[in-house]
Design an enzyme around this catalytic site. Structure first.
Site, PDB file in Angstrom:
ATOM      1  N   CYS A 109      10.298   3.136  31.472  1.00  0.00           N
ATOM      2  CA  CYS A 109       9.328   1.976  31.200  1.00  0.00           C
ATOM      3  C   CYS A 109       9.813   1.516  29.818  1.00  0.00           C
ATOM      4  O   CYS A 109       9.901   2.312  28.727  1.00  0.00           O
ATOM      5  CB  CYS A 109       7.917   2.680  30.816  1.00  0.00           C
ATOM      6  SG  CYS A 109       6.830   1.629  30.270  1.00  0.00           S
ATOM      7  N   CYS A 136      -1.553  -0.106   0.699  1.00  0.00           N
ATOM      8  CA  CYS A 136      -1.109   0.830   1.745  1.00  0.00           C
ATOM      9  C   CYS A 136      -1.887  -0.049   3.023  1.00  0.00           C
ATOM     10  O   CYS A 136      -3.274  -0.380   3.115  1.00  0.00           O
ATOM     11  CB  CYS A 136      -2.192   2.016   1.590  1.00  0.00           C
ATOM     12  SG  CYS A 136      -2.071   3.177   2.973  1.00  0.00           S
TER      13      CYS A 136
END
Length: 285
Positions: free
Chosen positions: A133, A108
């Site tokens: 943006c 993980c």
């Protein structure tokens, strides 16, 4: 050993063993072929063939490149921490016995601890899109499965190799844009354009959200008549539902990459867009 300079958020995760928020990392859903490297030193850590969807909110791998990852008992005494063997950068934790894959192992890993290098795929395509943006535009388009690479920059204007300061003046003709490189075998352009429309206010004529000015316009740069026709079809679908579409369709021109500190801005800062959000507008089969 050469190491790159980290942003405060990257350092918090990599050096101070922090954890990015689940389902926010750039590589959670990445499916493109390639190799994942250590963000801090560049060492190769994981191959895409060993990546799988675990639905845990972080990139998951059931194997590492031999000798690349070190295991240590976590400070809590229960979990097993994984680190880059080369530089000691914190990657995340490894879990056994979950039976999620045949290897019964799940690394993980924080996306921010990784740097993905896609395999060069024959027939890759790219498209340049602008929706305010460019930090927010890249954030969403870079997460589409099948997208190999994104970079932000400037396009559509008359000034060569413009700087951010020049473009912000609103006098260069350039808009803040994102170049999206994708594998058409994994994702078609139509899906990328759907997500483009679904992640900004395409009805706004003077910018995007609080970002006002010609550099923040909604623009779709097409490379040929086929791409233009596809864009027109999607726009007509939106108009048929009573939506106003101010997105401009322009022929593609030279794309000028922006300064390094603008690239993958939100991933490097550990934040989410302030003027972009996703809402589904098109049906999916």
């Amino acid at each position: 050993m050469s190491q790159r300079q980290l942003t405060p958020f990257e350092s918090w995760v990599i050096d101070q063993k922090g954890t990015e928020r689940p389902f926010t990392g750039l590589y959670v859903n990445t499916t493109a072929p390639g190799v994942y490297h250590c963000k801090k030193c560049g060492a190769a850590l994981y191959r895409s063939d060993d990546k799988f969807h675990s639905e845990c909110g972080w990139p998951s791998f059931d194997d590492e490149i031999p000798g690349a990852v070190e295991r240590k008992t976590d400070a809590d005494g229960r979990r097993t921490e994984i680190l880059c063997k080369n530089c000691g950068a914190h990657l995340g934790h490894v879990f056994q016995g979950e039976r999620l894959t045949d290897k019964n192992t799940r690394h993980c890993v924080n996306s921010v601890s990784l740097e993905f290098e896609p395999t060069k795929v024959p027939g890759v395509r790219s498209v340049v899109l602008a929706s305010g943006c460019f930090w927010g535009t890249e954030y969403y388009l870079g997460r589409i499965p099948g997208v190999l690479k994104t970079q932000v920059g400037y396009s559509g204007g008359h000034v060569e190799n413009p700087s951010y300061k020049q473009v912000c003046s609103g006098t260069t003709g350039h808009v803040e844009a994102t170049e999206v490189t994708y594998d058409p075998v994994q994702v078609d352009l139509a899906e990328i354009l759907r997500v483009f429309f679904e992640t900004h206010d395409f009805s706004q004529t003077d910018g995007q959200g609080p970002d006002i000015g010609p550099q923040y316009l909604s623009v779709l740069f097409y490379e040929n008549e086929e791409e233009k026709k596809l864009a027109e079809e999607l726009i007509e679908q939106l108009k048929a539902r009573g939506m106003k579409v101010a997105t401009e369709l322009r022929p593609r021109t030279k794309f000028w990459p922006a300064e390094d500190y603008h690239q993958h801005y939100y991933e490097r800062k550990g934040d989410i867009p302030y003027c972009h959000r996703y809402r589904q507008l098109f049906p999916r089969s």
